[in-house]
Design a protein around this motif. Structure first.
Motif, short mmCIF file in Angstrom:
data_model
loop_
_atom_site.label_atom_id
_atom_site.label_comp_id
_atom_site.label_asym_id
_atom_site.label_seq_id
_atom_site.Cartn_x
_atom_site.Cartn_y
_atom_site.Cartn_z
N VAL A 30 114.60 35.38 8.09
CA VAL A 30 114.92 35.58 6.68
C VAL A 30 114.30 34.48 5.82
O VAL A 30 113.65 34.76 4.81
N ILE A 31 114.46 33.23 6.21
CA ILE A 31 113.89 32.11 5.45
C ILE A 31 112.36 32.21 5.41
O ILE A 31 111.75 32.10 4.35
N GLY A 32 111.75 32.43 6.59
CA GLY A 32 110.30 32.51 6.65
C GLY A 32 109.73 33.67 5.85
O GLY A 32 108.73 33.52 5.13
N THR A 33 110.39 34.81 5.94
CA THR A 33 109.92 35.99 5.21
C THR A 33 110.12 35.81 3.70
O THR A 33 109.23 36.07 2.91
N ALA A 34 111.30 35.33 3.31
CA ALA A 34 111.59 35.14 1.89
C ALA A 34 110.68 34.09 1.27
O ALA A 34 110.28 34.22 0.11
N ALA A 35 110.34 33.06 2.05
CA ALA A 35 109.47 31.98 1.54
C ALA A 35 107.99 32.33 1.64
O ALA A 35 107.15 31.56 1.19
N GLY A 36 107.68 33.47 2.23
CA GLY A 36 106.28 33.88 2.37
C GLY A 36 105.50 33.04 3.36
O GLY A 36 104.29 32.90 3.24
N LEU A 37 106.20 32.48 4.35
CA LEU A 37 105.51 31.67 5.37
C LEU A 37 104.61 32.55 6.22
O LEU A 37 104.84 33.74 6.39
N HIS A 38 103.60 31.93 6.80
CA HIS A 38 102.72 32.60 7.75
C HIS A 38 103.58 33.07 8.93
O HIS A 38 104.60 32.45 9.24
N ASN A 39 103.19 34.14 9.60
CA ASN A 39 103.96 34.66 10.73
C ASN A 39 104.23 33.59 11.79
O ASN A 39 105.33 33.50 12.33
N ALA A 40 103.21 32.79 12.09
CA ALA A 40 103.38 31.75 13.13
C ALA A 40 104.43 30.73 12.71
O ALA A 40 105.27 30.33 13.52
N ALA A 41 104.42 30.33 11.45
CA ALA A 41 105.41 29.37 10.95
C ALA A 41 106.81 29.97 10.97
O ALA A 41 107.79 29.30 11.31
N THR A 42 106.91 31.25 10.65
CA THR A 42 108.20 31.94 10.68
C THR A 42 108.74 32.00 12.09
O THR A 42 109.93 31.75 12.33
N VAL A 43 107.89 32.29 13.06
CA VAL A 43 108.31 32.34 14.47
C VAL A 43 108.75 30.96 14.94
O VAL A 43 109.79 30.82 15.59
N VAL A 44 107.99 29.93 14.60
CA VAL A 44 108.36 28.56 15.00
C VAL A 44 109.71 28.18 14.40
O VAL A 44 110.58 27.63 15.10
N LEU A 45 109.92 28.48 13.13
CA LEU A 45 111.20 28.20 12.48
C LEU A 45 112.33 28.97 13.17
O LEU A 45 113.40 28.40 13.44
N SER A 46 112.11 30.23 13.46
CA SER A 46 113.13 31.05 14.12
C SER A 46 113.48 30.52 15.50
O SER A 46 114.66 30.46 15.87
N VAL A 47 112.50 30.14 16.26
CA VAL A 47 112.73 29.60 17.61
C VAL A 47 113.51 28.28 17.52
O VAL A 47 114.49 28.08 18.24
N ALA A 48 113.09 27.41 16.62
CA ALA A 48 113.79 26.12 16.47
C ALA A 48 115.25 26.33 16.09
O ALA A 48 116.15 25.72 16.69
N LEU A 49 115.50 27.21 15.14
CA LEU A 49 116.88 27.47 14.72
C LEU A 49 117.68 28.18 15.81
O LEU A 49 118.88 27.94 15.95
N ALA A 50 117.04 29.02 16.59
CA ALA A 50 117.73 29.68 17.71
C ALA A 50 118.24 28.64 18.72
O ALA A 50 119.38 28.73 19.19
N PHE A 51 117.40 27.67 19.03
CA PHE A 51 117.83 26.61 19.95
C PHE A 51 118.97 25.79 19.32
O PHE A 51 119.96 25.49 19.98
N VAL A 52 118.83 25.42 18.06
CA VAL A 52 119.86 24.62 17.39
C VAL A 52 121.20 25.35 17.40
O VAL A 52 122.23 24.78 17.81
N PHE A 53 121.21 26.60 16.98
CA PHE A 53 122.47 27.34 16.92
C PHE A 53 122.99 27.70 18.32
O PHE A 53 124.20 27.69 18.55
N GLY A 54 122.10 28.00 19.25
CA GLY A 54 122.52 28.28 20.62
C GLY A 54 123.21 27.08 21.25
O GLY A 54 124.31 27.20 21.81
N TYR A 55 122.59 25.93 21.14
CA TYR A 55 123.20 24.71 21.67
C TYR A 55 124.49 24.37 20.93
O TYR A 55 125.47 23.95 21.54
N ALA A 56 124.50 24.55 19.61
CA ALA A 56 125.68 24.20 18.81
C ALA A 56 126.90 25.02 19.22
O ALA A 56 128.00 24.48 19.32
N LEU A 57 126.70 26.32 19.48
CA LEU A 57 127.85 27.14 19.88
C LEU A 57 128.40 26.71 21.23
O LEU A 57 129.61 26.66 21.43
N THR A 58 127.52 26.38 22.15
CA THR A 58 127.98 25.90 23.45
C THR A 58 128.69 24.56 23.31
O THR A 58 129.76 24.35 23.87
#
Length: 150
Positions: A30-58
């Motif tokens: 959502v952030i990457g798409t709304a901000a008009g980031l390049h696809n690669a930057a959006t994927v990197v942001l998504s992966v980083a946030l997935a790890f952050v939230f995944g670890y945080a819930l555990t």
């Protein structure tokens, strides 16, 4: 040490992991798409946030069991790293492979359908891996007794 693990237990562990991943993945897309980031930057942001939230819930559950922050982080890293990594490779490969999905925009059903479908594929691919890891005392098995300590 190999133990018997049900598919239900593996699916529950995968769903737990997927929850954190999905929060980060969706937020990143959502952030990457709304901000008009390049696809690669959006994927990197998504992966980083997935790890952050995944670890945080555990870590949230482990911290509730009275474990200190440093130990909780070690437990989360041991429990979730492989699962999150496989989920992220799978779901990002799917969403990138669907023509136009990354460019569709937040108001387009293609974007949301591709994202939901990619998370479903990640769940299906990661559940057998989690079953195998838990049966060997790895992955989510590392955190299991903390969930029941409270």
């Amino acid at each position: 040490m190999k133990t018997s693990v049900t598919w239900r237990a593996a699916a529950a562990a995968t769903l737990h992991c997927l929850t954190g991943c999905a929060i980060g993945e969706v937020l990143g897309m959502v952030i990457g798409t709304a901000a008009g980031l390049h696809n690669a930057a959006t994927v990197v942001l998504s992966v980083a946030l997935a790890f952050v939230f995944g670890y945080a819930l555990t870590m949230r559950g482990v911290l509730r069991a009275g474990v200190d922050l440093r130990a909780a982080l070690k437990v989360a890293l041991a429990a979730d790293t492989v699962s999150i990594a496989v989920m992220e490779v799978a779901d990002n490969a799917v969403i990138v492979a669907i023509p136009g999905a990354m460019e569709a925009g937040l108001d387009n059903a293609l974007f949301w359908g591709a994202l939901a479908g990619s998370l479903a594929v990640a769940f299906l691919l990661t559940t057998p891996l989690n079953r195998w890891m838990i049966s060997r005392g790895r992955g989510h098995a590392v955190v299991h007794h903390y969930h029941h300590a409270h």
